[in-house]
Design an enzyme around this catalytic site. Structure first.
Site, short mmCIF file in Angstrom:
data_model
loop_
_atom_site.label_atom_id
_atom_site.label_comp_id
_atom_site.label_asym_id
_atom_site.label_seq_id
_atom_site.Cartn_x
_atom_site.Cartn_y
_atom_site.Cartn_z
N LYS A 169 0.84 -1.20 0.00
CA LYS A 169 0.00 0.00 0.00
C LYS A 169 0.88 1.25 0.00
O LYS A 169 1.94 1.28 0.63
CB LYS A 169 -0.88 -0.06 1.25
CG LYS A 169 -1.93 1.02 1.43
CD LYS A 169 -2.71 0.69 2.69
CE LYS A 169 -3.84 1.67 2.97
NZ LYS A 169 -4.66 1.23 4.13
N SER A 208 -9.31 0.94 3.22
CA SER A 208 -8.52 1.80 2.38
C SER A 208 -7.42 1.07 1.63
O SER A 208 -6.75 1.65 0.78
CB SER A 208 -7.90 2.91 3.24
OG SER A 208 -7.01 2.37 4.21
N SER A 239 -9.42 -1.73 7.30
CA SER A 239 -8.94 -1.44 5.96
C SER A 239 -8.21 -2.56 5.26
O SER A 239 -7.88 -2.44 4.09
CB SER A 239 -8.06 -0.19 5.98
OG SER A 239 -8.84 0.95 6.26
#
Length: 394
Positions: A30, A107, A131
């Site tokens: 990420k 996310s 997330s």
């Protein structure tokens, strides 16, 4: 496959720094993990403009490289990790490979999409309010949120420090365990499996009918895997109260972390995320302290319930991934209900694994298992041993 490449921010290549159990595997991270020479964007152009390249790798990235894995890219995220949807007004929405007309979840949206599409063997994400768990469920992959503090967050853009964890996603439980063997602290051999398997009635009441029906066969087989089965009510006062505690503490910590930068740089956020940041700036310290006191009570109750030999089974989310483009009250209501589920492990800092167990209306839905603090390796071993057996009986 081509559409799924929009999950990738940059196809940066970092060769392994050693050889080990992950040799021959590839991973992506990420876009909040430091990669030497690269600048994290954290899902927002202004963040990218106001930060410079990393001098060193995040510690979790270094551990994986030393174990023989090859880094092949960074992946998209919601703005400053403050969403569960995966829709980014600046960079678009990564295409969910298992449900193209639906959101991928956030996310860690790009990380979930990348592993689901086969772009990497595993991916790293962060999980504060769900997330990793939510996008893993929506994209039909395995996702691990470890015990809070068990995996180093050094070199990772923070959100809310008392909840932030480094999580990971894979397409099979064996790789999930292999990554955990590298990232988690070593432990002395102990008991295996769990003697008590519990279902949380109030958590299952949040699941929509289609998902509950789809997950029922898998749930029944999980219940048969332990020595004893118990049905429990986690929150007599309501899981909505737990979610409110979580949001209050999280929101206060987020503003302490990012409020000064937001006020100074005036970044442009998507409407829903802008509203959340604005709300976070209004939380008083007295409200935070009150919620923190109550949180300790919730944590102790869950630790006492699970102990070392118990596992809790819940739906990962309230249902399958919602359709793209939903806005307003409908979107916020879905987020609120989902966070009632994710706040269970979040408030107590517990390890949780989501398993891609079924489909509802053609879309993936996950089932989750939560163990006591520090039982991460035991949980990973249990899932790795259990999943083939369960699938063989479905």
């Amino acid at each position: 496959m081509k559409d799924q490449w929009n999950a990738v921010v940059s196809p940066v290549i970092v060769e392994p720094a050693g050889q080990g159990t992950l040799s021959g595997s590839s991973f992506m991270v990420k876009d909040v993990f430091a990669v030497r020479g690269c600048t994290n964007g954290a899902g927002n152009p202004r963040w990218l403009e106001t930060h410079g390249p990393a001098e060193t790798h995040a510690e979790a990235v270094s551990l994986l490289l030393q174990a023989g894995a090859r880094l092949t890219g960074t992946t998209h995220t919601d703005e400053l990790m403050f969403s569960l949807n995966g829709e980014n007004v600046h960079y678009g929405t990564p295409v969910n490979p298992k449900a193209p007309g639906c959101i991928p979840g956030g996310s860690s949206s790009g990380s979930a999409v990348a592993v689901a599409a086969g772009l990497a063997d595993f991916t790293l994400g962060t999980d504060t309010g769900g997330s990793v768990r939510v996008p893993a469920s929506y994209c039909g992959v395995y996702g691990m949120r470890p015990t809070h503090g068990s995996v180093t967050v050094a070199g990772v853009v923070p959100l809310a420090v008392s909840f932030d964890t480094v999580g990971w996603m894979t397409r099979n439980p064996e790789m999930l365990r292999s990554v955990g063997d590298v990232l988690l602290p070593s432990s002395t051999p102990g008991a295996s499996g769990f003697r008590r398997v519990m279902t949380a009635e109030d958590a299952w009441e949040l699941s929509d009918r289609e998902s509950a029906e789809a997950l029922a066969p898998y749930l029944n087989l999980l219940l048969g895997s332990g020595g004893n089965h118990e049905s429990v009510q986690l929150a007599p006062e309501g899981l909505s109260e737990w979610m409110t505690l979580f949001r209050t503490i999280q929101g206060y910590e987020i503003w302490q972390e990012h409020g000064a930068w937001i006020e100074r740089e005036q970044p442009v956020f998507g409407p829903d995320i802008a509203q959340r940041f604005s709300w976070a700036g209004t939380i008083e310290r007295a409200d935070f302290e009150k919620a923190e006191g109550r949180r300790q009570q919730v944590r102790q109750a869950l630790v006492d319930l699970l102990r070392e030999d118990g596992v809790l089974v819940i739906p990962t989310t309230t249902g399958a991934a919602p359709a793209l483009g939903q806005q307003g009250p409908q979107l916020e209501e879905r987020r609120s209900r989902t966070m009632q589920l994710t706040s269970i492990a979040g408030l107590a800092g517990l390890p949780q694994i989501t398993i891609p167990a079924a489909e509802a209306e053609g879309c993936p839905v996950g089932i989750s298992v939560i163990a006591g603090p520090g039982q991460d390796r035991r949980l990973l071993d249990w899932v790795a041993a259990l999943v083939p057996e369960v699938r063989g009986n479905l």
